[in-house]
Scaffold this motif. Structure first.
Motif, PDB file in Angstrom:
ATOM      1  N   LYS A  84       4.357   3.389 -18.416  1.00  0.00           N
ATOM      2  CA  LYS A  84       5.008   3.969 -19.592  1.00  0.00           C
ATOM      3  C   LYS A  84       6.050   2.979 -20.110  1.00  0.00           C
ATOM      4  O   LYS A  84       6.702   2.290 -19.326  1.00  0.00           O
ATOM      5  CB  LYS A  84       5.671   5.299 -19.235  1.00  0.00           C
ATOM      6  CG  LYS A  84       4.679   6.368 -18.815  1.00  0.00           C
ATOM      7  CD  LYS A  84       5.390   7.616 -18.317  1.00  0.00           C
ATOM      8  CE  LYS A  84       4.371   8.646 -17.817  1.00  0.00           C
ATOM      9  NZ  LYS A  84       5.038   9.847 -17.250  1.00  0.00           N
ATOM     10  N   THR A  85       6.198   2.920 -21.442  1.00  0.00           N
ATOM     11  CA  THR A  85       7.135   1.960 -22.038  1.00  0.00           C
ATOM     12  C   THR A  85       8.182   2.673 -22.883  1.00  0.00           C
ATOM     13  O   THR A  85       7.997   3.819 -23.305  1.00  0.00           O
ATOM     14  CB  THR A  85       6.390   0.931 -22.910  1.00  0.00           C
ATOM     15  OG1 THR A  85       5.720   1.628 -23.981  1.00  0.00           O
ATOM     16  CG2 THR A  85       5.385   0.141 -22.087  1.00  0.00           C
ATOM     17  N   SER A  86       9.255   1.954 -23.151  1.00  0.00           N
ATOM     18  CA  SER A  86      10.376   2.519 -23.899  1.00  0.00           C
ATOM     19  C   SER A  86      10.071   2.638 -25.388  1.00  0.00           C
ATOM     20  O   SER A  86       9.267   1.877 -25.939  1.00  0.00           O
ATOM     21  CB  SER A  86      11.615   1.629 -23.744  1.00  0.00           C
ATOM     22  OG  SER A  86      11.915   1.385 -22.393  1.00  0.00           O
ATOM     23  N   LEU A  87      10.755   3.574 -26.025  1.00  0.00           N
ATOM     24  CA  LEU A  87      10.821   3.644 -27.484  1.00  0.00           C
ATOM     25  C   LEU A  87      12.302   3.530 -27.835  1.00  0.00           C
ATOM     26  O   LEU A  87      13.092   4.396 -27.469  1.00  0.00           O
ATOM     27  CB  LEU A  87      10.254   4.961 -28.007  1.00  0.00           C
ATOM     28  CG  LEU A  87      10.246   5.108 -29.532  1.00  0.00           C
ATOM     29  CD1 LEU A  87       9.164   4.225 -30.149  1.00  0.00           C
ATOM     30  CD2 LEU A  87      10.033   6.565 -29.950  1.00  0.00           C
ATOM     31  N   ILE A  88      12.684   2.433 -28.492  1.00  0.00           N
ATOM     32  CA  ILE A  88      14.104   2.196 -28.750  1.00  0.00           C
ATOM     33  C   ILE A  88      14.381   2.066 -30.242  1.00  0.00           C
ATOM     34  O   ILE A  88      13.548   1.572 -30.999  1.00  0.00           O
ATOM     35  CB  ILE A  88      14.607   0.922 -28.029  1.00  0.00           C
ATOM     36  CG1 ILE A  88      13.855  -0.328 -28.520  1.00  0.00           C
ATOM     37  CG2 ILE A  88      14.469   1.061 -26.519  1.00  0.00           C
ATOM     38  CD1 ILE A  88      14.432  -1.625 -27.999  1.00  0.00           C
ATOM     39  N   GLU A  89      15.551   2.534 -30.651  1.00  0.00           N
ATOM     40  CA  GLU A  89      15.956   2.399 -32.042  1.00  0.00           C
ATOM     41  C   GLU A  89      16.813   1.150 -32.198  1.00  0.00           C
ATOM     42  O   GLU A  89      17.726   0.912 -31.408  1.00  0.00           O
ATOM     43  CB  GLU A  89      16.736   3.618 -32.512  1.00  0.00           C
ATOM     44  CG  GLU A  89      17.116   3.542 -33.982  1.00  0.00           C
ATOM     45  CD  GLU A  89      17.726   4.816 -34.540  1.00  0.00           C
ATOM     46  OE1 GLU A  89      17.952   4.867 -35.773  1.00  0.00           O
ATOM     47  OE2 GLU A  89      17.950   5.761 -33.748  1.00  0.00           O
ATOM     48  N   ILE A  90      16.506   0.347 -33.225  1.00  0.00           N
ATOM     49  CA  ILE A  90      17.268  -0.883 -33.456  1.00  0.00           C
ATOM     50  C   ILE A  90      17.913  -0.910 -34.843  1.00  0.00           C
ATOM     51  O   ILE A  90      18.447  -1.936 -35.262  1.00  0.00           O
ATOM     52  CB  ILE A  90      16.386  -2.137 -33.292  1.00  0.00           C
ATOM     53  CG1 ILE A  90      15.218  -2.132 -34.301  1.00  0.00           C
ATOM     54  CG2 ILE A  90      15.867  -2.258 -31.866  1.00  0.00           C
ATOM     55  CD1 ILE A  90      14.492  -3.458 -34.390  1.00  0.00           C
ATOM     56  N   THR A  91      17.893   0.215 -35.526  1.00  0.00           N
ATOM     57  CA  THR A  91      18.352   0.284 -36.917  1.00  0.00           C
ATOM     58  C   THR A  91      19.717  -0.377 -37.130  1.00  0.00           C
ATOM     59  O   THR A  91      19.895  -1.220 -38.009  1.00  0.00           O
ATOM     60  CB  THR A  91      18.432   1.754 -37.381  1.00  0.00           C
ATOM     61  OG1 THR A  91      17.231   2.438 -37.004  1.00  0.00           O
ATOM     62  CG2 THR A  91      18.622   1.829 -38.883  1.00  0.00           C
ATOM     63  N   LYS A  92      20.686   0.007 -36.314  1.00  0.00           N
ATOM     64  CA  LYS A  92      22.066  -0.452 -36.519  1.00  0.00           C
ATOM     65  C   LYS A  92      22.295  -1.876 -36.028  1.00  0.00           C
ATOM     66  O   LYS A  92      23.352  -2.459 -36.265  1.00  0.00           O
ATOM     67  CB  LYS A  92      23.035   0.508 -35.830  1.00  0.00           C
ATOM     68  CG  LYS A  92      23.040   1.903 -36.448  1.00  0.00           C
ATOM     69  CD  LYS A  92      24.002   2.841 -35.738  1.00  0.00           C
ATOM     70  CE  LYS A  92      23.994   4.222 -36.375  1.00  0.00           C
ATOM     71  NZ  LYS A  92      24.912   5.165 -35.679  1.00  0.00           N
ATOM     72  N   LYS A  93      21.310  -2.451 -35.343  1.00  0.00           N
ATOM     73  CA  LYS A  93      21.448  -3.812 -34.824  1.00  0.00           C
ATOM     74  C   LYS A  93      20.898  -4.867 -35.778  1.00  0.00           C
ATOM     75  O   LYS A  93      21.038  -6.065 -35.529  1.00  0.00           O
ATOM     76  CB  LYS A  93      20.728  -3.933 -33.472  1.00  0.00           C
ATOM     77  CG  LYS A  93      21.311  -3.036 -32.382  1.00  0.00           C
ATOM     78  CD  LYS A  93      20.534  -3.200 -31.089  1.00  0.00           C
ATOM     79  CE  LYS A  93      21.108  -2.315 -29.990  1.00  0.00           C
ATOM     80  NZ  LYS A  93      20.363  -2.461 -28.714  1.00  0.00           N
ATOM     81  N   LEU A  94      20.275  -4.425 -36.858  1.00  0.00           N
ATOM     82  CA  LEU A  94      19.615  -5.347 -37.770  1.00  0.00           C
ATOM     83  C   LEU A  94      20.591  -5.945 -38.773  1.00  0.00           C
ATOM     84  O   LEU A  94      21.477  -5.247 -39.302  1.00  0.00           O
ATOM     85  CB  LEU A  94      18.477  -4.640 -38.505  1.00  0.00           C
ATOM     86  CG  LEU A  94      17.347  -4.105 -37.604  1.00  0.00           C
ATOM     87  CD1 LEU A  94      16.382  -3.255 -38.417  1.00  0.00           C
ATOM     88  CD2 LEU A  94      16.615  -5.260 -36.935  1.00  0.00           C
ATOM     89  N   ALA A  95      20.435  -7.230 -39.079  1.00  0.00           N
ATOM     90  CA  ALA A  95      21.310  -7.912 -40.029  1.00  0.00           C
ATOM     91  C   ALA A  95      21.086  -7.384 -41.444  1.00  0.00           C
ATOM     92  O   ALA A  95      22.032  -7.233 -42.222  1.00  0.00           O
ATOM     93  CB  ALA A  95      21.063  -9.418 -39.983  1.00  0.00           C
ATOM     94  N   LYS A  96      19.827  -7.090 -41.778  1.00  0.00           N
ATOM     95  CA  LYS A  96      19.502  -6.514 -43.079  1.00  0.00           C
ATOM     96  C   LYS A  96      19.336  -5.006 -42.912  1.00  0.00           C
ATOM     97  O   LYS A  96      18.562  -4.556 -42.067  1.00  0.00           O
ATOM     98  CB  LYS A  96      18.208  -7.125 -43.635  1.00  0.00           C
ATOM     99  CG  LYS A  96      18.301  -8.604 -43.955  1.00  0.00           C
ATOM    100  CD  LYS A  96      16.987  -9.103 -44.556  1.00  0.00           C
ATOM    101  CE  LYS A  96      17.057 -10.580 -44.904  1.00  0.00           C
ATOM    102  NZ  LYS A  96      15.775 -11.063 -45.484  1.00  0.00           N
TER     103      LYS A  96
END
Length: 343
Positions: free
Chosen positions: A9-21
């Motif tokens: 099983k693998t992770s589902l991660i949110e990266i919205t706030k880490k993006l430069a754009k």
């Protein structure tokens, strides 16, 4: 087979706030680079090999697994074969990276290098290796992208998002799209399979990304049939198939799908941007889809008008053909291109 599947099983991660754009919606990554073989390929290949071995075991013959690959399908076949306890032979094209060969041999696989691209490697495996085997051997042949069991296995990461409650029911209703890279089409077929067998996600559209250097899907869609490319010259070697699966063309016609084509170096930049953000090495093939989160945010328009609480899932499919030194070589290529564009 009675053993457990080799995939995890693998992770589902949110990266919205880490993006430069700033993206127009929430961006999640399904982290298939966490698979023990390094990519999503282990899901389908483990399922294909495990199921095939059940039939092969009835033959009374010596069972051996055979695969052709640009790298990651071979690594998945080798890992799954070791998991189930059977020998494995992998034929790679000459474009394959030394790091992949090392990893294959580390998994106990026999490695044969032949052909300019995957298509030639696969032809050699079928016509010059398997056809000349001793009759005492039962060959389990594993195509890297053209088999229903592969697609069924790949689609399990979509099932996982639902079954493991990686998104809440409310969040599932907000999923507006899934982004994936396309080479031969195995991953895309798996995504469509997974979406369509989960009621909550069955109508979610897909954005398929390939490169100008390997436009097999685009050429097939424009021709209305599968077309074999005469030549492939790409940095995204794991996307280096001379043709796309017939099933992919069928899925394109039946499931809402957008197709975008980017440059090899855009895919490379996606891989580099992801490494700089997370410290995880993937391949340019993975960078093709990841680029939508970093430098190609405009491609999200294919999912329509997105709200801030809408969700797009990008398949971070992985890949093991890049080392730290290779990544820096790629970085130089991207920097040189960017410098020229500024002139």
């Amino acid at each position: 087979m009675t053993q457990s599947q080799p995939s995890v099983k693998t992770s589902l991660i949110e990266i919205t706030k880490k993006l430069a754009k700033e993206p127009p919606c929430r961006i999640f990554l399904k982290c298939e680079y966490e698979q023990p073989s390094g990519s999503f390929k282990l899901r389908g290949m483990g399922h294909l090999i495990g199921t095939s071995l059940e039939e092969a075991s009835k033959s009374g013959k010596k069972i051996e697994v055979f695969s052709s690959s640009g790298g990651n399908a071979g690594l998945a076949a080798a890992y799954a074969s070791k998991h189930y306890g059977f020998p494995c032979t992998v034929v790679l094209p000459v474009s394959s990276k030394p790091v992949v060969i090392e990893k294959l041999e580390g998994l106990g696989a026999k490695v044969v290098v032949h052909g300019k691209h995957w298509g030639e490697a696969d032809g050699y495996l079928r016509d010059d290796v398997i056809k000349h085997l001793d009759d005492s051997i039962y060959p389990v042949y594993c195509h890297p992208f053209e088999h229903p069991l592969l697609w069924d296995g790949h689609g399990k990461f979509i099932d996982e998002i639902v079954e493991e409650k990686q998104l809440t029911p409310e969040e599932l209703s907000k999923v507006k799209g899934v982004v994936c890279s396309v080479g031969g089409g195995g991953l895309y077929n798996g995504v469509v399979n997974g979406l369509e067998r989960n009621e909550e996600l069955k109508d979610v559209p897909v954005l398929a990304i390939e490169t100008h250097q390997t436009p097999t899907f685009k050429v097939a869609v424009e021709a209305g049939k599968v077309v074999h490319l005469n030549e492939i010259n790409t940095l995204s070697t794991s996307l280096g198939s001379p043709y796309v699966s017939e099933k992919s063309l069928s899925n394109y016609k039946s499931h809402k799908t957008s197709l975008e084509v980017i440059d090899d170096l855009d895919a490379v930049k996606g891989m580099i941007d992801f490494y700089d953000l997370t410290g995880n090495l993937t391949e340019p093939a993975c960078g093709a889809s990841l680029s939508v989160a970093f430098d190609k945010i405009q491609l999200l328009k294919d999912f329509g008008e997105l709200e801030k609480d809408d969700i797009v899932i990008i398949v971070a499919c992985g890949g093991s053909g890049v080392s730290a030194s290779t990544l820096e070589d790629y970085r130089k290529l991207v920097n040189e291109r960017d410098a020229k564009e500024k002139i």
